[in-house]
Write a protein that holds these residues in place. Structure first.
Motif, PDB file in Angstrom:
ATOM      1  N   ILE A  88      -3.262  10.718   2.258  1.00 41.68           N
ATOM      2  CA  ILE A  88      -1.979  10.022   2.267  1.00 41.68           C
ATOM      3  C   ILE A  88      -2.227   8.515   2.166  1.00 41.68           C
ATOM      4  O   ILE A  88      -2.983   7.945   2.965  1.00 41.68           O
ATOM      5  N   ALA A  89      -1.607   7.881   1.186  1.00 44.10           N
ATOM      6  CA  ALA A  89      -1.776   6.444   0.946  1.00 44.10           C
ATOM      7  C   ALA A  89      -0.702   5.694   1.722  1.00 44.10           C
ATOM      8  O   ALA A  89       0.471   5.718   1.355  1.00 44.10           O
ATOM      9  N   ALA A  90      -1.092   5.020   2.803  1.00 45.60           N
ATOM     10  CA  ALA A  90      -0.140   4.350   3.691  1.00 45.60           C
ATOM     11  C   ALA A  90      -0.222   2.843   3.514  1.00 45.60           C
ATOM     12  O   ALA A  90      -1.292   2.246   3.684  1.00 45.60           O
TER      13      ALA A  90
ATOM     14  N   LEU B 118      -4.787   9.727   7.148  1.00 45.28           N
ATOM     15  CA  LEU B 118      -4.232   8.917   6.070  1.00 45.28           C
ATOM     16  C   LEU B 118      -5.198   7.775   5.775  1.00 45.28           C
ATOM     17  O   LEU B 118      -6.188   7.590   6.487  1.00 45.28           O
TER      18      LEU B 118
ATOM     19  N   PHE C 248       5.262   8.993  -4.007  1.00 51.50           N
ATOM     20  CA  PHE C 248       4.967   7.812  -3.196  1.00 51.50           C
ATOM     21  C   PHE C 248       6.319   7.220  -2.825  1.00 51.50           C
ATOM     22  O   PHE C 248       7.108   6.865  -3.701  1.00 51.50           O
TER      23      PHE C 248
ATOM     24  N   GLY D 171       2.158   9.495  -0.166  1.00 50.53           N
ATOM     25  CA  GLY D 171       2.037   8.234   0.562  1.00 50.53           C
ATOM     26  C   GLY D 171       3.315   7.434   0.497  1.00 50.53           C
ATOM     27  O   GLY D 171       4.347   7.898   0.000  1.00 50.53           O
TER      28      GLY D 171
ATOM     29  N   VAL E 184      -4.166   2.512  -3.271  1.00 51.43           N
ATOM     30  CA  VAL E 184      -3.206   3.616  -3.323  1.00 51.43           C
ATOM     31  C   VAL E 184      -3.676   4.665  -4.318  1.00 51.43           C
ATOM     32  O   VAL E 184      -3.676   5.874  -4.026  1.00 51.43           O
TER      33      VAL E 184
END
Length: 352
Positions: free
Chosen positions: A128-130, A110, A10, A53, A119
């Motif tokens: 994907i953690a945006a 995402l 991350f 992310g 997250v």
């Protein structure tokens, strides 16, 4: 099998939304999902590199006829600050990049995350953690009415300035060698912005802020101090890097620093040179660990926003850096902290 197999990352900072915005491609979802030559992050490469992310920055670009690199091509101790940009231009580009972020979410490329729990959930689901981040808040009015709108839209992290002045404060110029003590502190509007961010649960990023502005945030904020993508001034004497007292203030607050991969902020000679080793990156991390402790160090690549070492190349090179940490003697638990756990813990403290 290496020490770093299966460790996700991350990351504290990327400029991928700006790259997509400047591509002028009508189908940015396809561009991101299918991948493209050039740049540093897209979906296929993210999966290959273990990129789970990070903070996806919205950066209102300079209004210039000819594009220039964010970092001058050669070190200079007299580099001026880039000029201010009109709020109308910043607002237009900020909204356009926010639109790209949510178009990517609608395309299932995402997940936009508003909390540390979001997250964790996104990472668990392989998405994907945006985190919606703004770098340079020229789009926000001094009365902060736009801050409420952006927060409601998902904004959870912001850098008060990029390396230029605005209504809230002053950034550092891209000078080498130079200290970060390059201008005045936060304006009254800037101090009000920091207080409002504390109240709303928006993380305040100190990267690009000059020394007096840093001191103002440290005095005002009741949240841990965070620099999402900055390095160690004692190793690379660039104005963008953090001095010993700044690192001390961050540690005292229980804060965090993300290692910036930009070669001009890594190298002892301050040069933008892709022929930059993993060793100097590890050296910065070693120094950050000594200054901040194991809970205060993360990654803040500046992917899609800077020249990074050729040995990393793009997001697919992240495992090489983690392997370099293992070769340096970092254990699995420490590597996991640097790669993602410390950032998630910091988001819990700052955005909830």
């Amino acid at each position: 099998m290496t020490e770093t197999d299966l460790v996700p990352v991350f990351d504290g900072h990327n400029d991928t939304l700006l790259r997509l915005y400047q591509s002028k491609d009508a189908d940015v979802e396809k561009l991101f999902i299918e991948g493209t030559q050039g740049g540093h992050i897209d979906l296929p490469r993210a999966k290959k590199g273990g990129f789970a992310g990070g903070m996806f920055a919205i950066f209102p670009p300079p209004i210039e006829k000819s594009k220039r690199s964010a970092v001058p091509p050669a070190p200079s101790d007299t580099e001026p600050l880039p000029p201010e940009i009109p709020r109308a231009d910043a607002l237009a580009s900020t909204i356009a990049m926010a639109s790209i972020l949510y178009r990517l979410e609608r395309a299932s490329a995402l997940s936009v995350c508003r909390s540390a729990g979001d997250v964790r959930n996104a990472m668990a689901q392989g998405s994907i953690a945006a985190v919606f981040h703004i770098e340079g808040v020229e789009a926000i009015d001094p009365e902060l009415t736009m801050l409420d709108v952006l927060h409601a839209a998902g904004l959870r992290s912001l850098g008060v300035v990029w390396s230029r002045p605005n209504a809230f404060g002053h950034g550092v110029p891209f000078r080498f060698p130079s200290t970060p003590d390059t201008g005045p502190g936060l304006t009254d509007a800037g101090k009000g912005l920091v207080k409002a961010c504390n109240q709303l649960g928006i993380m305040v990023d100190l990267s690009h802020l000059n020394e007096k502005g840093f001191r103002d945030v440290a005095e005002i904020s009741d949240a841990p101090l965070v620099a999402t993508h900055s390095n160690v001034h004692a190793i690379c004497g660039h104005s963008r890097n953090l001095t010993d007292w700044q690192l001390g203030a961050i540690r005292e607050s229980g804060g965090l620093v993300g290692l910036n991969f930009a070669t001009g902020f890594l190298r002892e000679d301050g040069r933008m040179n892709a022929d930059t080793s993993l060793d100097i990156m590890v050296r910065h991390v070693d120094s950050l660990l000594q200054a901040l402790g194991e809970d205060g160090v993360g990654l803040g690549s500046d992917f899609d926003g800077a020249m990074i070492p050729a040995v990393i190349g793009d997001v697919t090179g992240l495992p090489k850096l983690l392997d370099a940490f293992a070769e340096r003697g970092f254990g699995r638990a420490l590597i996991e902290k640097i790669a993602y756990r410390n950032w998630i813990s910091m988001l819990e403290k700052t955005i909830g």
